[in-house]
Design a protein around this motif. Structure first.
Motif, short mmCIF file in Angstrom:
data_model
loop_
_atom_site.label_atom_id
_atom_site.label_comp_id
_atom_site.label_asym_id
_atom_site.label_seq_id
_atom_site.Cartn_x
_atom_site.Cartn_y
_atom_site.Cartn_z
N HIS A 169 32.18 40.59 31.72
CA HIS A 169 32.92 41.83 31.51
C HIS A 169 33.98 42.03 32.60
O HIS A 169 35.05 42.57 32.33
N ALA A 173 37.84 42.40 31.81
CA ALA A 173 38.58 43.59 32.27
C ALA A 173 39.83 43.19 33.04
O ALA A 173 40.91 43.77 32.85
N SER A 212 41.39 51.95 32.86
CA SER A 212 39.99 51.69 32.52
C SER A 212 39.58 50.29 32.97
O SER A 212 38.48 50.09 33.53
N ALA A 213 40.46 49.32 32.73
CA ALA A 213 40.14 47.92 33.06
C ALA A 213 39.98 47.72 34.56
O ALA A 213 39.02 47.09 35.01
N LEU A 216 36.76 49.31 35.88
CA LEU A 216 35.57 48.49 35.59
C LEU A 216 35.51 47.28 36.51
O LEU A 216 34.44 46.97 37.06
N ALA A 217 36.64 46.60 36.67
CA ALA A 217 36.66 45.41 37.51
C ALA A 217 36.28 45.74 38.95
O ALA A 217 35.53 45.00 39.60
#
Length: 294
Positions: A169, A173, A212-213, A216-217
């Motif tokens: 994930h 991301a 958002s990416a 998350l990362a």
């Protein structure tokens, strides 16, 4: 999901105490979607000039029973934006209440969604002023407050789902972010002569995907890898993403060559950072016991 350990008598548990992990995590995810939809509808309403529809009334409109409903298409666009914003507001309230009343939810998540709740009436007031005053400082505050609320709920959602997010994930991301950056630049007035409402909305959709990416990362990458270099790269991406968003908005409003160049340079640095992080995340060995979510 970040949860505290609590023990309680199930016979005395309230409905909120029985609000299980599935319920809260999906309520939070739904709130994120609604906040994102509100932002994009707001961008589209401003771009089409619909923000001044409804005869500049708020919260009423310009037609139907007691002027509650829209009388034409521009008013309908603004009216839909208000309706979605209202629904998002109820979800924000519900999420905050559920966080406080659900003992399993980590306090950091509770505080984040509560801050989002506190900012919501501020955002509503600014939304009202965009209709009644329509001044650039108010429009900017309205936008940035919405972005902060969105970021708070995105980070909360990531923390809730973090136990199920893996190194795959993180790589995904970073890749999504690397795609979103050039898309944001290509859809800007630097490349598009006709900065239409559709183009503007698409550009800001890329922004929300980017924010958002990188969130998350940064959050999950720190947990799943021990690499100092990768940790530094993913930690830098949220700051660079906000800088790209800020400079991109200023470049659109001011049309200054120096500002355009700074925006392009910052976007290039962010793109290179995300690309390097994507490659590195596939090569670095995950932290012990962290290759798969527990």
């Amino acid at each position: 999901m970040s949860y505290e350990n609590h023990s309680s008598d199930s016979s005395s548990a309230s409905p909120f105490d029985r609000f299980d992990r599935f319920g809260f995590s999906h309520l939070l995810a739904s709130t994120v979607v609604l906040v994102a939809a509100t932002i994009l509808l707001g961008v589209a309403a401003k771009a089409t000039g619909s923000g001044l529809a409804c005869d500049a009334n708020w919260p009423l409109c310009d037609g139907g029973v007691l002027n509650l409903f829209p009388a034409n298409f521009p008013s309908f666009f603004e009216w839909i934006h208000r309706v979605v914003a209202m629904v998002a507001g109820f979800f924000i309230i519900g999420t905050a209440l559920a966080a406080w009343r659900t003992k399993a939810v980590d306090r950091s998540i509770t505080y984040a969604v509560t801050l989002g709740l506190v900012l919501t009436p501020v955002q509503v007031t600014l939304g009202r002023e965009t209709v009644l005053s329509y001044e650039m400082p108010i429009l900017s505050l309205h936008f940035w407050t919405a972005v902060v609320i969105f970021a708070l709920f995105v980070v909360s959602a990531i923390l809730v789902w973090a136990h199920r997010l893996t190194t795959t994930h993180v790589t995904l991301a970073l890749g999504v972010g690397a795609i979103a950056v050039p898309l944001h630049v290509v859809l800007s007035p630097l490349f598009i002569d006709s900065y239409t409402p559709v183009v503007q909305t698409a550009q800001y959709a890329a922004v929300l995907a980017l924010l958002s990416a990188v969130s998350l990362a940064a959050i999950v990458g720190r947990r799943r890898y021990d690499s100092p270099l990768l940790s530094s790269l993913v930690a830098a991406t949220p700051v660079l993403a906000v800088a790209v968003l800020f400079l991109g908005r200023r470049a659109v409003m001011q049309f200054a060559p120096a500002l355009d160049a700074l925006y392009a340079l910052t976007a290039l640095v962010l793109f290179a950072t995300l690309l390097a992080g994507t490659v590195l995340s596939r090569r670095v060995v995950p932290a012990a016991g962290e290759a798969l979510a527990p």
